[in-house]
Design a protein around this motif. Sequence first.
Motif, PDB file in Angstrom:
ATOM      1  N   SER A 167       9.315  -5.825   4.319  1.00 62.08           N
ATOM      2  CA  SER A 167      10.106  -5.193   3.265  1.00 62.08           C
ATOM      3  C   SER A 167       9.211  -4.271   2.450  1.00 62.08           C
ATOM      4  CB  SER A 167      10.730  -6.258   2.360  1.00 62.08           C
ATOM      5  OG  SER A 167      11.651  -5.692   1.457  1.00 62.08           O
ATOM      6  N   ILE A 168       9.634  -3.016   2.274  1.00 61.54           N
ATOM      7  CA  ILE A 168       8.819  -1.995   1.619  1.00 61.54           C
ATOM      8  C   ILE A 168       9.344  -1.711   0.217  1.00 61.54           C
ATOM      9  CG2 ILE A 168       8.043   0.399   1.729  1.00 61.54           C
ATOM     10  CD1 ILE A 168       8.222   0.213   4.768  1.00 61.54           C
ATOM     11  N   HIS A 169       8.434  -1.717  -0.756  1.00 60.43           N
ATOM     12  CA  HIS A 169       8.798  -1.512  -2.158  1.00 60.43           C
ATOM     13  C   HIS A 169       7.725  -0.686  -2.882  1.00 60.43           C
ATOM     14  CE1 HIS A 169      12.188  -4.453  -2.563  1.00 60.43           C
ATOM     15  NE2 HIS A 169      11.653  -4.878  -1.422  1.00 60.43           N
ATOM     16  N   ALA A 170       8.087  -0.233  -4.085  1.00 62.64           N
ATOM     17  CA  ALA A 170       7.120   0.374  -5.003  1.00 62.64           C
ATOM     18  C   ALA A 170       7.158  -0.444  -6.284  1.00 62.64           C
ATOM     19  CB  ALA A 170       7.459   1.832  -5.285  1.00 62.64           C
ATOM     20  N   ASN A 171       6.016  -0.602  -6.911  1.00 66.01           N
ATOM     21  CA  ASN A 171       5.899  -1.456  -8.088  1.00 66.01           C
ATOM     22  C   ASN A 171       6.197  -0.678  -9.367  1.00 66.01           C
ATOM     23  OD1 ASN A 171       5.351  -3.919  -9.318  1.00 66.01           O
ATOM     24  ND2 ASN A 171       3.484  -4.230  -8.113  1.00 66.01           N
ATOM     25  N   SER A 172       6.331  -1.397 -10.476  1.00 64.88           N
ATOM     26  CA  SER A 172       6.566  -0.758 -11.769  1.00 64.88           C
ATOM     27  C   SER A 172       6.080  -1.674 -12.870  1.00 64.88           C
ATOM     28  CB  SER A 172       8.053  -0.443 -11.961  1.00 64.88           C
ATOM     29  OG  SER A 172       8.267   0.228 -13.187  1.00 64.88           O
ATOM     30  N   SER A 173       5.716  -1.075 -14.006  1.00 68.65           N
ATOM     31  CA  SER A 173       5.235  -1.842 -15.145  1.00 68.65           C
ATOM     32  C   SER A 173       5.548  -1.102 -16.430  1.00 68.65           C
ATOM     33  CB  SER A 173       3.721  -2.080 -15.025  1.00 68.65           C
ATOM     34  OG  SER A 173       3.205  -2.644 -16.207  1.00 68.65           O
ATOM     35  N   GLY A 174       5.650  -1.860 -17.513  1.00 72.66           N
ATOM     36  CA  GLY A 174       5.832  -1.235 -18.817  1.00 72.66           C
ATOM     37  C   GLY A 174       4.615  -0.451 -19.253  1.00 72.66           C
ATOM     38  N   SER A 175       3.479  -0.726 -18.627  1.00 70.93           N
ATOM     39  CA  SER A 175       2.247   0.002 -18.918  1.00 70.93           C
ATOM     40  C   SER A 175       2.024   1.074 -17.853  1.00 70.93           C
ATOM     41  CB  SER A 175       1.051  -0.951 -18.944  1.00 70.93           C
ATOM     42  OG  SER A 175      -0.175  -0.239 -18.994  1.00 70.93           O
ATOM     43  N   SER A 176       1.883   2.324 -18.278  1.00 66.96           N
ATOM     44  CA  SER A 176       1.669   3.410 -17.321  1.00 66.96           C
ATOM     45  C   SER A 176       0.297   3.342 -16.671  1.00 66.96           C
ATOM     46  CB  SER A 176       1.848   4.764 -18.019  1.00 66.96           C
ATOM     47  OG  SER A 176       0.902   4.909 -19.074  1.00 66.96           O
ATOM     48  N   ALA A 177      -0.575   2.467 -17.195  1.00 68.56           N
ATOM     49  CA  ALA A 177      -1.923   2.341 -16.633  1.00 68.56           C
ATOM     50  C   ALA A 177      -1.968   1.355 -15.469  1.00 68.56           C
ATOM     51  CB  ALA A 177      -2.903   1.897 -17.720  1.00 68.56           C
ATOM     52  N   ALA A 178      -0.941   0.542 -15.319  1.00 63.86           N
ATOM     53  CA  ALA A 178      -0.923  -0.436 -14.222  1.00 63.86           C
ATOM     54  C   ALA A 178      -1.003   0.286 -12.886  1.00 63.86           C
ATOM     55  CB  ALA A 178       0.343  -1.281 -14.290  1.00 63.86           C
ATOM     56  N   SER A 179      -1.798  -0.251 -11.967  1.00 62.60           N
ATOM     57  CA  SER A 179      -2.004   0.441 -10.693  1.00 62.60           C
ATOM     58  C   SER A 179      -2.326  -0.558  -9.597  1.00 62.60           C
ATOM     59  CB  SER A 179      -3.142   1.460 -10.817  1.00 62.60           C
ATOM     60  OG  SER A 179      -4.380   0.796 -11.057  1.00 62.60           O
ATOM     61  N   GLY A 180      -2.214  -0.085  -8.360  1.00 62.57           N
ATOM     62  CA  GLY A 180      -2.701  -0.878  -7.245  1.00 62.57           C
ATOM     63  C   GLY A 180      -1.670  -1.222  -6.184  1.00 62.57           C
ATOM     64  N   THR A 181      -2.192  -1.697  -5.060  1.00 61.43           N
ATOM     65  CA  THR A 181      -1.417  -2.070  -3.883  1.00 61.43           C
ATOM     66  C   THR A 181      -1.512  -3.575  -3.679  1.00 61.43           C
ATOM     67  OG1 THR A 181      -1.846   0.058  -2.807  1.00 61.43           O
ATOM     68  CG2 THR A 181      -1.250  -1.783  -1.377  1.00 61.43           C
ATOM     69  N   GLU A 182      -0.376  -4.209  -3.367  1.00 63.43           N
ATOM     70  CA  GLU A 182      -0.400  -5.644  -3.121  1.00 63.43           C
ATOM     71  C   GLU A 182       0.579  -6.011  -2.018  1.00 63.43           C
ATOM     72  OE1 GLU A 182       0.254  -7.107  -7.009  1.00 63.43           O
ATOM     73  OE2 GLU A 182       2.275  -6.291  -7.206  1.00 63.43           O
ATOM     74  N   THR A 183       0.314  -7.126  -1.364  1.00 65.41           N
ATOM     75  CA  THR A 183       1.145  -7.623  -0.274  1.00 65.41           C
ATOM     76  C   THR A 183       1.510  -9.072  -0.557  1.00 65.41           C
ATOM     77  OG1 THR A 183       0.057  -6.151   1.325  1.00 65.41           O
ATOM     78  CG2 THR A 183       1.271  -8.042   2.212  1.00 65.41           C
ATOM     79  N   TYR A 184       2.798  -9.394  -0.427  1.00 65.33           N
ATOM     80  CA  TYR A 184       3.283 -10.735  -0.741  1.00 65.33           C
ATOM     81  C   TYR A 184       3.743 -11.478   0.514  1.00 65.33           C
ATOM     82  CZ  TYR A 184       3.360  -9.623  -5.746  1.00 65.33           C
ATOM     83  OH  TYR A 184       3.013  -9.288  -7.019  1.00 65.33           O
ATOM     84  N   TYR A 185       3.497 -12.781   0.520  1.00 67.50           N
ATOM     85  CA  TYR A 185       4.056 -13.675   1.527  1.00 67.50           C
ATOM     86  C   TYR A 185       4.597 -14.887   0.774  1.00 67.50           C
ATOM     87  CZ  TYR A 185       0.050 -16.732   0.792  1.00 67.50           C
ATOM     88  OH  TYR A 185      -0.868 -17.564   0.216  1.00 67.50           O
ATOM     89  N   GLN A 186       5.521 -15.643   1.393  1.00 66.13           N
ATOM     90  CA  GLN A 186       6.085 -16.815   0.718  1.00 66.13           C
ATOM     91  C   GLN A 186       5.747 -18.109   1.454  1.00 66.13           C
ATOM     92  OE1 GLN A 186       8.740 -19.168   1.223  1.00 66.13           O
ATOM     93  NE2 GLN A 186       8.778 -19.893  -0.893  1.00 66.13           N
ATOM     94  N   ARG A 187       5.764 -18.053   2.778  1.00 68.86           N
ATOM     95  CA  ARG A 187       5.472 -19.240   3.579  1.00 68.86           C
ATOM     96  C   ARG A 187       4.093 -19.129   4.212  1.00 68.86           C
ATOM     97  NH1 ARG A 187      10.016 -17.151   5.273  1.00 68.86           N
ATOM     98  NH2 ARG A 187       9.086 -16.660   7.293  1.00 68.86           N
ATOM     99  N   ALA A 188       3.500 -20.270   4.482  1.00 71.31           N
ATOM    100  CA  ALA A 188       2.164 -20.278   5.087  1.00 71.31           C
ATOM    101  C   ALA A 188       2.144 -19.544   6.419  1.00 71.31           C
ATOM    102  CB  ALA A 188       1.683 -21.716   5.268  1.00 71.31           C
TER     103      ALA A 188
END
Length: 475
Positions: free
Chosen positions: A374-395
């Motif tokens: 699943s492909i997404h773009a992140n967002s934050s109340g702070s315009s300085a927030a940055s970076g790439t992350e990958t999530y998993y839920q199950r082992a």
Amino acid sequence: MKKFGFLVFLFVFLWSFPHLGEAATSTKVVLNGQELSIPEDVQNMQGSVMVPIRVISENLGYKVQWNQADGRVMIDGEGKSIQLLIGKKAASVGNKTYDLNTAPVVQNGTTLVPIRLVSEQMGIDVHWNNSDKIVTLTTLDASTGGGTNSGSGNGTAENGLALVNGISFSESRLLVTLDKGVTPKVSKMDSPDRIVVDLPKTDFSPAFAAQGPDASVGQIASLDVPNNDNVSQVRYSQFSTEPSSVRIVIDLKNKQDYEVFTEGSLLIVDLVADNGTSTEPDSTTGPTQPGTGVGDSGKKVVVIDAGHGDQDPGAIGSQTSEKKLNLGLALKVEALLKNDPNIDVVLTRSDDTFLQLKERVKIAEKLGADVFVSIHANSSGSSAASGTETYYQRASSKKLAQTIHKYFVAATGFKDRGVQYGNFHVIRETTMPAVLLEVGFISNRTEESKMMDSAKQDEIAASIVKGIKEYLGAS
């Protein structure tokens, strides 16, 4: 529900759940079966939830005026008006005045308005699922058939019709999402070759009717199907009104057979090689449902999910919306995976279509997918927030996440926020290895601009594909 009623509903709803505060976006909100998008810059101030004025102007289409001289915010729509004053704990709705716990404020250049507008006549049934953090709301309109369909006027709960929320076609697969299950009548016709899908007792939902060309009785809307060897276009229309039915026609370039299966409110029609048989025009029966035809040849099945879509824009940046970025990347990933003869790739959506989270999961489950991304773009109340992350839920998904992430983060060039556990619906409810990718922060103008760059998108798409193929042992 009319737009103005929805605006007041939004105020009342968020006021009713002040504990959401800054964590509003982690809570799923479903209104009359449709998931709503709650922006990350919703804030909790002194016990009152505050929402940016852009939620009203951008997402609901209302006229919003800001008079800086006297600090007045005016919201107009449907012949009614809401007026608020910066720093004043009162709001005027028409000729009535309501007291507020917290006054509107201007913070970091964003006008935030308090959302406590009391409306005891809203008639909203609220159900809170604490384990999944899902709020389900049903309005009086939906439960009693008070809504209207801007396309054909028949889409109400009162007459028992099913409603079409989305129609899309990708590769050799027609996907139709509805608000409840329907038994389709499918037939194969010739002169010219086409496959006809009739949905009895069905109409277009107001949201679907409003987003595209008129498809009411006597009008035909269509989907372009570019660069497809077997299909020239997909047409759809309200075929009859008493009772209402929807007809979808797949126009073929050559003879094709089909397989049909349904899963809850999801309908899938797969095109397969013609078996030499045909059915008479207007046949009401289709072939049996032996399977999807995907992965039967021993190929690995990869499902790519572009997050959000249609009325759910996801996060909003200064130049674009998350749903557009997600779809653009998903299409590029699809194009690259198609080049591998050992992989079948399926998109949950190939255009600006809305799918509920459970429908995205059902697609992957029904296909018996080997991986789900699943492909997404992140967002934050702070315009300085940055970076790439990958999530998993199950082992069982962690290795996939790690494999994709090492290429993914290198391609974005953004801060490495790592591989993390995340309890997101699409990676929790799927049973195959599944990951959710956050490319970068759309709220960060630098990252937003880079994510919009076509060459950078090509790099990112290639990195995702490289990770998928390595995981599958196909690199």
